[in-house]
Design an enzyme around this catalytic site. Sequence first.
Site, PDB file in Angstrom:
ATOM      1  N   THR A 169      -1.471  -3.345 -23.075  1.00 38.93           N
ATOM      2  CA  THR A 169      -2.085  -4.088 -24.304  1.00 38.93           C
ATOM      3  C   THR A 169      -1.768  -5.660 -24.229  1.00 38.93           C
ATOM      4  O   THR A 169      -0.577  -5.982 -23.779  1.00 38.93           O
ATOM      5  CB  THR A 169      -1.284  -3.639 -25.561  1.00 38.93           C
ATOM      6  OG1 THR A 169      -1.639  -2.350 -25.626  1.00 38.93           O
ATOM      7  CG2 THR A 169      -1.770  -4.355 -26.805  1.00 38.93           C
TER       8      THR A 169
ATOM      9  N   LYS B  56      -6.314  -3.236 -22.896  1.00 34.82           N
ATOM     10  CA  LYS B  56      -6.585  -2.919 -24.150  1.00 34.82           C
ATOM     11  C   LYS B  56      -6.172  -4.348 -24.982  1.00 34.82           C
ATOM     12  O   LYS B  56      -5.169  -5.028 -24.888  1.00 34.82           O
ATOM     13  CB  LYS B  56      -5.830  -2.006 -25.021  1.00 34.82           C
ATOM     14  CG  LYS B  56      -6.153  -1.968 -26.297  1.00 34.82           C
ATOM     15  CD  LYS B  56      -5.318  -0.397 -27.074  1.00 34.82           C
ATOM     16  CE  LYS B  56      -5.448  -0.142 -28.549  1.00 34.82           C
ATOM     17  NZ  LYS B  56      -4.924  -1.318 -29.477  1.00 34.82           N
TER      18      LYS B  56
ATOM     19  N   HIS C  56      -6.727  -4.955 -32.328  1.00 36.30           N
ATOM     20  CA  HIS C  56      -5.414  -4.207 -32.757  1.00 36.30           C
ATOM     21  C   HIS C  56      -5.280  -3.674 -33.940  1.00 36.30           C
ATOM     22  O   HIS C  56      -4.574  -3.827 -34.941  1.00 36.30           O
ATOM     23  CB  HIS C  56      -4.213  -5.362 -32.546  1.00 36.30           C
ATOM     24  CG  HIS C  56      -2.889  -4.701 -31.978  1.00 36.30           C
ATOM     25  ND1 HIS C  56      -2.554  -4.831 -30.904  1.00 36.30           N
ATOM     26  CD2 HIS C  56      -2.065  -3.964 -32.938  1.00 36.30           C
ATOM     27  CE1 HIS C  56      -1.368  -4.071 -30.784  1.00 36.30           C
ATOM     28  NE2 HIS C  56      -1.066  -3.727 -31.760  1.00 36.30           N
TER      29      HIS C  56
ATOM     30  N   SER D 101       2.404   5.287 -27.091  1.00 38.58           N
ATOM     31  CA  SER D 101       2.878   4.054 -27.403  1.00 38.58           C
ATOM     32  C   SER D 101       4.396   3.831 -26.765  1.00 38.58           C
ATOM     33  O   SER D 101       5.179   4.606 -26.728  1.00 38.58           O
ATOM     34  CB  SER D 101       2.843   3.571 -28.949  1.00 38.58           C
ATOM     35  OG  SER D 101       3.550   2.310 -28.891  1.00 38.58           O
TER      36      SER D 101
ATOM     37  N   TYR E  23       3.486  -2.268 -23.409  1.00 35.60           N
ATOM     38  CA  TYR E  23       3.677  -3.700 -23.497  1.00 35.60           C
ATOM     39  C   TYR E  23       4.473  -4.551 -22.511  1.00 35.60           C
ATOM     40  O   TYR E  23       5.485  -3.917 -22.068  1.00 35.60           O
ATOM     41  CB  TYR E  23       4.389  -3.996 -24.887  1.00 35.60           C
ATOM     42  CG  TYR E  23       3.673  -3.584 -26.041  1.00 35.60           C
ATOM     43  CD1 TYR E  23       2.463  -4.154 -26.578  1.00 35.60           C
ATOM     44  CD2 TYR E  23       4.032  -2.707 -26.866  1.00 35.60           C
ATOM     45  CE1 TYR E  23       1.832  -3.853 -27.549  1.00 35.60           C
ATOM     46  CE2 TYR E  23       3.384  -2.051 -28.182  1.00 35.60           C
ATOM     47  CZ  TYR E  23       1.982  -2.919 -28.402  1.00 35.60           C
ATOM     48  OH  TYR E  23       1.441  -2.444 -29.578  1.00 35.60           O
TER      49      TYR E  23
END
Length: 419
Positions: free
Chosen positions: A200, A290, A314, A150, A174
């Site tokens: 994402t 995603k 999520h 992440s 992100y």
Amino acid sequence: MTTPDPGTANLPRRRPERRLPRPSEIRPLVAFRRPRFDARERRLARAHTIEDLRIAARRRTPRSVFDYVDGAAEQEIGIGRARRAFEEVEFHPRVLRDVSRVDASADVLGARSALPLVLAPTGFTRMMHHEGEIAVARAAARAGIPYVLSTMGTTDPESVRACAPTARQWFQLYLWKDREASEALVERAANAGYEALVLTVDTPVGGARMRDIRNGLTIPPTLTLRTLAGMAVRPAWWMNLLTTEPLRFAALSGFDGTVEELVGRMFDPSVTVEDLRRLRECWPGKLVVKGVQSVEDARMVADLGAEAIVLSNHGGRQLDRAPTPLELLPRVVDAVGHHCEILLDTGVRTGADLLAARALGASAAMVGRPYLYGLMAAGERGVDRAIEILGAEYARTMRLLGVASTDGIGAEHASLRRR
């Protein structure tokens, strides 16, 4: 009412003759287990399901940390629906099939994976256990499945890549308000050799995760009267936190505030399809998007050249009452499954869930909470155990369905009853 057999009604009743058992008859009944002196081994030996790991995790970690993993947004309706969707799956087994050997492996994003399973990106992983992302990456490498690091990870991308250099590792991104910082992260991921970039797209703002708000969760946890009281209840967790490297972010440092405040600073509500198009042009590897939650958006993303789409709400942690990915899956597969791979995220807790996702058209499923429960329960070995549980359940379900390989699983093996 049963009528007595007239031929046996008048027979005398004979009581069984009592006698002392012979030692040879008792010996096979005695099964003393070898004592386990390692506390983690004892915990893992009692964990037969992901729910068992969840219970162990709750006992090992402070409430605010456990709730961060276990909780969802608003009233947590979305995550409840996701779980119920899997409960509504009906399997259709076939009999008289040779399943003495089964092949659980699957092609996932152009390479073979030991299971149709991907360990999803999770933020703040070293908060759950001090071994953090390194432990998860090593466990995934041993299991032969991909792991997604992440952006909000607490170990830098280079270190995670170096701990398992031959493993399949993807990097989740992100798009921040600071586009230059995002581009620098993308470049780092490419230079480190990450196989795929997972963008994402369901976070224009952070969801209202009420458990975190009520617990006043900060990263790292601050020392308040509540947390000091928690030290007495969870001393091992606190000792590990205070005696290892301080929690930091691979992408952002020097922040002091709640999770929601951090999300508000990082996420950008102005992201559009043009940003995705530019990212596709600059990223040299495979691109996964995603957070897709509609057939229309799936078509748009596929047209822009993504190699895979992850149907995800999520984990129920953003928009509560968002579409349930498993229920959406068959329609998206029909619409774009011939253009790109479809992965599924949210609600997977068992190997049977994993097989249901595969049967309904997903090439693989992502899990987050299941392996985090294992991590909180017993560190790296706990992640191993979570993957082992899911793999054993998956293989057993294959056998009971009469399917000898993952490639042989299809729509004829499962359906959604409510559909």
